[in-house]
Enzyme design. Structure first.
Site, PDB file in Angstrom:
ATOM      1  N   ASP A 303       0.845  -1.187   0.000  1.00 26.32           N
ATOM      2  CA  ASP A 303       0.000   0.000   0.000  1.00 26.32           C
ATOM      3  C   ASP A 303       0.874   1.227   0.000  1.00 26.32           C
ATOM      4  OD1 ASP A 303      -2.534  -1.073  -0.059  1.00 26.32           O
ATOM      5  OD2 ASP A 303      -2.448  -1.597   2.068  1.00 26.32           O
ATOM      6  N   GLU A 344      -0.505  18.412   6.721  1.00 22.59           N
ATOM      7  CA  GLU A 344      -0.254  19.225   5.531  1.00 22.59           C
ATOM      8  C   GLU A 344      -0.054  20.683   5.935  1.00 22.59           C
ATOM      9  OE1 GLU A 344      -2.711  16.995   5.676  1.00 22.59           O
ATOM     10  OE2 GLU A 344      -2.700  15.762   3.862  1.00 22.59           O
ATOM     11  N   THR A 374     -13.844  23.543   6.443  1.00 18.44           N
ATOM     12  CA  THR A 374     -15.103  22.798   6.569  1.00 18.44           C
ATOM     13  C   THR A 374     -15.308  21.996   5.298  1.00 18.44           C
ATOM     14  OG1 THR A 374     -16.483  24.455   5.512  1.00 18.44           O
ATOM     15  CG2 THR A 374     -16.140  24.698   7.893  1.00 18.44           C
ATOM     16  N   THR A 377     -16.947  24.410   2.533  1.00 19.78           N
ATOM     17  CA  THR A 377     -16.121  25.383   1.801  1.00 19.78           C
ATOM     18  C   THR A 377     -14.842  24.748   1.258  1.00 19.78           C
ATOM     19  OG1 THR A 377     -14.919  25.993   3.797  1.00 19.78           O
ATOM     20  CG2 THR A 377     -16.913  27.248   3.295  1.00 19.78           C
ATOM     21  N   MET A 379     -12.013  25.099   2.348  1.00 19.58           N
ATOM     22  CA  MET A 379     -10.942  26.084   2.396  1.00 19.58           C
ATOM     23  C   MET A 379     -10.672  26.393   3.861  1.00 19.58           C
ATOM     24  SD  MET A 379     -11.891  28.867  -0.506  1.00 19.58           S
ATOM     25  CE  MET A 379     -13.419  29.283   0.273  1.00 19.58           C
ATOM     26  N   LYS A 391      -6.802  29.517   1.646  1.00 19.45           N
ATOM     27  CA  LYS A 391      -6.097  28.532   0.828  1.00 19.45           C
ATOM     28  C   LYS A 391      -6.993  27.305   0.697  1.00 19.45           C
ATOM     29  CE  LYS A 391      -3.597  25.311   3.757  1.00 19.45           C
ATOM     30  NZ  LYS A 391      -4.020  25.555   5.140  1.00 19.45           N
TER      31      LYS A 391
END
Lengths: 678, 591
Positions: A303, A344, A374, A377, A379, A391
């Site tokens: 994987d 990230e 959320t 959105t 974003m 972003k």
């Protein structure tokens, strides 16, 4: 089963094992258990025969007595080797058994009443409640709730794991401890059949069955034994014709020296130790057959996430829009990610800091408003001092800009395409509805993977990366990681088809899996390693379970399988090669009394015929003891091409097997003549 | 040892190496039923034969059926030979009016020729009629060779086929072996032999006047010495060339005459000697290439060939060296090589062949299970004589008999792969086939039968004064070698004799006959079982992790396994035979 026992305790444990093994060596003299090992059974019969003959009047009682004793030692040493291997398994089983202490379970009856029963009374289908601080009473599946569980008793890993109902993390194991919350568990095993029980019986060797290759090897050894038995029995008429009849003591000595006692004595120890090594790596094989298959694997399905790459993508680059500097983009990107706790997000902060020396700023003074990510959105961002920074993924940002009457510059769009094509994930940063540029998020291949795959390739093992990514992304990562092939946008069905395809070509396939939808593929694969954190279905479908739930371990499992087979082959070769020297020790000794010219064959210049025979039989017995550590540890293993491996092992164990006994027998001869044993 | 001697040995191996590929390809084409240049003549004959015998040439056989067909064929043809021998006095082509062959000898000969052994406990010139020689013995020379070749092809198919339950058709393989390979080769070779002076006729024996009459002294019935003047000699005749050809090409070795290839009518010139030795190795050597081609691994074929060549060179070097050594018992006699004398040990050797070609012939005929001789192995120096014995003890697979040599070698390949294959960290596999318990069991049975039958019968013979020892003409270790050689030769289906042993007795005829049968068929059955089992298996494609069977290292390994697992079993016996004899000779004692 913690791996880190202090050396003191380890030493103590070892002496205990040795003491027990010594006792067991004698217990194993029982002919009924000896019969399972034809080579050593012949030695035992020979020992009994010479023991009886000791009571008949013979010429050289002292010599015959020593021969008889060493014959018995040969049997005992072989028994000791097996007992040692079993003892080490038992020691592990004892550790496990402690985890299996009786607990009280809170069983939920059909009408909802909670009753306390002994955990050993639980049957498959029972539902129990388990709260913080309590032990999980048996193997089962979480059907309600979520909890953190301490599984260190099983895995040796102290960090708690999350177990929750539904999904792929629902399985719990008896003997582990719930640390927080309360869960409702449906028991899936009957008393005596729990995971822990199976594990204990496996490491103890109680359920040990001979593997196919071991059976074949046993046939070879039995065949050789018959051939040598024949050669020795028919030697007497030849000797009679020549006027040099032999005593039974000498004939039995010759026989025992010629039959492959070294490998015959160590074979089962090698098998037990191989399973044991797997357990030490916290992998539990359901059968020895699976371990052998691991050595034969041609194709590894790995994987991507967690095995080949670190679990998460990381920011590696800022690509600014025209008219924007990289520093500006980095600044905005970092600001938007300050409260983003995802890996990230953190990686963006780190990259900005590393590249442009931007430090995380305290924005509280600016009355900053953070916009969290959320699902709607898609974003995240920040607003302060009139700066509106966002972003997000490409399509989300495009929509966001369109809603606010602007659009994405074509240069930014081009940068997005470049990143996507290279297998990365683009995130766009906007400030005040103007695109500043793109953050390049990338899958990071784990360090050293490329080298490991190259090693596997040189051993003829193909690696296939399995990923849900699109083919473009998958190809890029595959290239970077150095795997031979990849399966992109993989569905369980495609995975299954891939395994079937490989198997149709005659290849053996190994894979790891944890989800219920992995179960069919795990069952189809020749070596299916289920993660302990996985579902019960996955664990039952596979033929191994990795208690650490570390998919990279597949590579180690293959190595352990290979090492087991190599150890067997090396000691077989060594044992057979030993015969040459033994012929040259015993044959001249047998006939030199009648034909002194035959001393020309006594190329080791052994002192007397008696010392020659005795030296050979002593060497034959001691070599078993000397090789016990090797049998238990396994021969040195380094991944390399088969021809290189063969050259190396033939040199060490083939040529070594030819030469070693010449030296060993000579030394023993010098020693026993010096102390006047003969 | 001379340069010319070495050059002849090198030339021999060189020509064999050159023959291997073309003949190997031809044989593979014959067995794979591909087109060959002989098809226009032979296909109609083949079809006619199948029509007459009701053989369906497309029908495939399982290993059991293949083996049963082979056993039935061998059994029936063995009975036929027995009947011919017993009834030859009533049959045609018997100008010498030879009587029926005795029962035990007839059994021994029938068993021996059916098994490609050609052990001869009789003097052919005074025992077998031309009809028996041609219809009985020569027929078996072809048939037993064809059976061996068919079996080897079946084994190769077992390796090459994947997930199949059949190994081919026994009748077709045998017919094609005979029609395409044995008959054409023998036809050409017989004509070449005739051109060199080998006779081919059905005439009664000639009686000629001796140029130099001989005087022989013997003891008469009254106990007084009688002097007899002999001035005539009977010269045996017969259809020799045709039989000589198949005797060599089919690795049979049964001579038309008692002196075998030492007889000038069988082997007149150095050229025929060279060609006869080539004929022994030609098909066995080519089979290694056939193996490589049919399994798509020519390199493996050569690796097997190389193992055979190594063992051959070790043998011929030892024999040549031993025979050129001065005899320590003749101290003071000039035994050096010079223009006027050959030096070394010329006892029992033909002057027209010399030491090198006698040593080479002895090595070749015992490496392959041929058994033809051009010198007396019994008269070799102890170590020189040990070479033929050891060669047979290796299991007749240093090139070996036609077909039999290859499958014998492949059994050892399987054992070598199994023993050492584990050392690369995979369960053993041979050319993509896993070697598992059943294969090992059958291979071990094959390996076990050979020493079993030799050592048991030799052991009984050596301790029974009236059965075994009464036939012996030599005492001490040399006598041991003679008995050991007889059973080894029979079990190995070689058929050469060490001589010095009167084998035409009830005990030896029966036990040696049984030994040839056991040494042939008890080994073939497990061999076929392995082949059938391999054919059924799945194929695993080779990778870098696969045990290599094409490298020089593999050749070394294979030789090592053959020597340690196979030959060392006989080390004690050899120590009490040839080795002891050699050592005693050095102290001045001869037997």
């Amino acid at each position: 089963m913690t791996r880190k026992t202090s050396s003191q305790a380890g030493k103590h444990r070892d002496t205990a094992i040795i003491r027990q093994a010594l006792v067991d060596s004698f217990r194993k003299l029982n002919p009924r258990s000896m019969m399972k090992n034809p080579v050593m059974f012949v030695v035992e019969v020979g020992s009994v025969l010479t023991t009886i003959l000791l009571f008949t009047p013979t010429h050289s009682f002292a010599f015959n007595l020593q021969i008889t004793l060493w014959l018995w030692f040969t049997v005992l040493f072989a028994n000791f080797a097996e007992a040692m291997a079993e003892g080490r398994g038992k020691a592990q089983a004892d550790t496990l058994r402690k985890a299996k202490s009786e607990t009280l379970a809170r069983r939920l009856s059909a009408d909802g009443i909670v009753e306390e029963v002994a955990s050993s009374k639980l049957r498959s289908g029972d539902v129990v409640l388990c709260a913080a601080g309590q032990f999980v009473p048996g193997d089962g599946e979480v059907i309600e709730g979520v909890a953190s569980v301490d599984e260190s008793a099983i895995t040796g890993e102290s960090a708690p794991v999350i177990r929750e109902s539904g999904g792929d993390r629902s399985a719990v194991t008896g003997g582990t401890r719930v640390l927080s919350d309360e869960i409702k568990i449906r028991i899936t095993s009957n008393p005596g059949e729990t995971f822990l029980d199976r594990m204990i019986s496996l490491v103890e060797g109680a359920e040990r069955q001979k593997t196919p290759n071991e059976i074949a090897l046993n046939i070879l050894l039995a065949g050789l034994t018959i051939i040598f038995l024949l050669a020795v029995v028919t030697l007497q008429p030849l000797a009679l014709y020549s006027g040099a009849p032999q005593t039974v003591f000498v004939l039995v000595s010759l026989l025992v020296c010629l039959i492959p006692t070294t490998i015959g004595g160590l074979l089962s120890a090698i098998g037990i130790a191989g399973m044991d090594r797997l357990v030490q790596h916290n992998v539990l094989a359901m059968s020895g057959r699976a371990v052998e298959a691991a050595g034969d694997v041609n194709t590894l399905l790995l994987d991507k996430t967690g095995t080949i790459t670190l679990g998460n993508r990381q920011a590696t680059e800022f690509v600014p829009a025209p008219g924007i500097t990289e520093a500006q983009l980095a600044d905005a990107a970092q600001l938007s990610s300050l409260t983003d706790e995802t890996p990230e997000g953190r990686s963006i902060v780190v990259l900005a800091k590393e590249r442009y020396g931007l430090r995380g700023r305290e924005l509280a003074a600016h009355e900053a408003v953070f916009v969290p990510f959320t699902a709607q959105t898609r974003m995240s961002g920040v607003e302060y001092d009139g700066r509106i920074i966002r972003k997000g993924a490409v399509d989300a940002i495009v929509r966001y800009l369109e809603q606010n009457g602007t659009s994405m510059p074509s240069d930014v769009r081009a940068a997005v395409d470049v990143i996507a094509r290279s297998g990365g994930t683009p995130l766009i940063v906007v400030e005040n509805y103007r695109a500043l540029g793109v953050i390049h998020l990338k899958d990071i291949v784990k360090g050293g993977m490329k080298e490991r795959f190259a090693q596997l390739r040189s051993m003829g093992i193909k690696t296939v990366m399995i990923t849900g990514d699109n083919p473009l992304t998958a190809a890029a990562i595959a290239r970077e990681a150095g795997v031979d092939d990849f399966l992109a946008e993989a569905t369980p069905k495609e995975k299954m088809d891939l395994i079937r395809r490989e198997q149709a070509e005659g290849k053996l396939v190994a894979m790891t899996g944890d989800g219920t939808n992995d179960a069919p593929a795990l069952a189809q694969a020749d070596v299916g390693v289920a993660m302990n954190s996985g579902t019960q279905a996955a664990k039952e479908a596979g033929n191994m379970v990795d208690l650490d739930s570390n998919p990279t371990k597949l590579i180690e499992i293959v190595a352990i399988g290979k090492q087991l087979l190599m150890t067997r082959g090396a000691l077989t070769t060594f044992s057979i090669a030993n015969d040459v020297a033994k012929y040259f020790a015993i044959i001249p000794a047998m006939f030199a009394a009648t034909f002194p010219v035959l001393n020309a064959l006594n190329i080791m210049h052994l002192k007397t015929p008696e010392s020659a025979v005795l030296s050979a039989i002593i060497f034959n017995a001691l070599i078993i003891v000397a090789l016990i550590p090797l049998a238990l540890r396994g021969v040195a293993y380094k991944p390399m091409r088969a021809d290189a491996m063969l050259r190396r092992n033939l040199l060490v164990y083939g040529v070594g097997g030819l030469v070693a006994p010449f030296i060993g027998i000579k030394l023993i001869d010098m020693l026993i003549t010096a102390v006047h044993l003969v | 040892m001379t340069i010319s001697g070495w050059l002849q040995i090198a030339a021999f191996l060189g020509v064999i190496a050159l023959l291997t590929k073309p003949l190997g390809i031809f044989m593979a084409r014959v067995f794979e039923r591909e087109k060959t240049f002989l098809d226009p003549i032979l296909r109609p004959v083949e079809r006619l034969l199948y029509k007459l015998t009701a053989v369906d040439e497309t029908r495939e056989m399982s290993w059991r059926e293949y083996g049963t067909s082979m056993l039935v064929f061998s059994g029936v043809s063995m009975l036929a030979l027995y009947a011919i021998e017993r009834m030859q006095q009533w049959l045609p082509w018997n100008p010498q009016a030879l009587g029926a062959v005795a029962t035990d000898l007839a059994f021994n000969t029938a068993a021996s020729f059916t098994t490609n052994t050609n052990w001869q406990a009789y003097v052919p010139e005074t025992t077998m009629s031309y009809f028996t020689q041609m219809a009985g013995l020569a027929f078996h020379n072809f048939a037993s060779a064809a059976v061996g070749m068919a079996l080897a092809v079946a084994f190769i198919r077992g390796i090459a086929r994947r997930e199949k339950s059949t190994l081919g058709n026994f009748w077709v393989d045998m017919t094609r072996s005979t029609l395409w390979i044995l008959l054409p080769m023998c036809f050409v070779f017989a004509i070449v032999l005739v051109s060199q002076g080998v006779v081919q006729n059905l005439r009664p024996y000639d009686t000629v006047k001796l140029v130099e009459p001989q005087t022989v002294q013997s003891t008469g019935t009254d106990g007084k010495p009688v002097t007899k003047q002999i001035d005539t000699q009977t010269i045996a005749q017969g259809p020799v060339a045709s039989q000589e050809a198949i005797k060599m090409i089919g690795t049979n070795g049964g001579g038309f005459f008692n002196a075998n290839s030492a007889h000038p009518f069988e082997n007149p010139t150095p050229l025929t000697n060279f060609l006869e030795m080539l004929a022994i190795f030609a098909i066995p050597s080519a089979f290694t290439y056939t193996l490589g081609r049919m399994t798509c691994s020519p390199k493996h074929g050569w690796a097997v060939w190389a193992a055979m060549a190594v063992l051959f060179l070790a043998g011929v070097t030892t024999a040549y060296w031993a025979e050129t050594q001065p005899n320590p018992l003749l101290r003071g006699v000039d035994q050096h090589v010079s223009l006027t004398q050959s030096g070394g040990n010329m006892e029992g050797k033909e002057v027209r062949f010399g030491i090198a070609n006698s040593a080479l012939f002895a090595t070749a005929t015992t490496d392959a299970s041929c058994g033809a001789v051009n010198s007396m192995h019994d008269s070799f120096m102890p170590l020189g004589g040990m070479v033929p014995l050891v060669n047979i003890m290796l299991g007749e697979m240093v090139f070996g008999g036609v077909g039999a040599g290859l499958y014998g070698m492949l059994i050892y390949v399987i054992l070598a792969v199994f023993i050492a294959g584990l050392m690369v960290g995979r369960t053993p596999e041979y050319l993509g086939k896993k070697i598992e318990a059943f294969d090992v069991k059958m291979a071990m049975l094959y390996v076990l039968v050979f020493p079993l039958v030799i050592l048991i019968f030799a052991g009984i013979s050596l301790v029974s004064p009236q059965w075994g020892l009464s036939s012996l003409n030599n005492a001490g270790p040399h006598g041991l070698s003679e008995i050991l050689y007889a059973y080894t030769s029979a079990a190995g289906n070689n058929g050469s004799a060490f001589a010095g042993l009167n084998a035409n007795t009830l005990w030896y005829n029966v036990t040696l006959g049984l030994t040839t049968l056991i040494g042939r068929f008890f080994m073939i059955i497990p061999m076929l079982a392995v082949a059938g089992n391999l054919a059924r298996k799945k194929y695993t494609p080779p990778s870098l992790g696969t045990f290599p069977v094409t490298t020089p290292l593999f050749t070394v390994l294979l030789v090592g396994v053959i020597v340690i697992v196979g030959a060392l079993t006989f080390f004690p016996a050899l120590s009490l035979g040839a080795v002891l004899e050699h050592l005693l000779m050095l102290t001045g004692k001869a037997f």
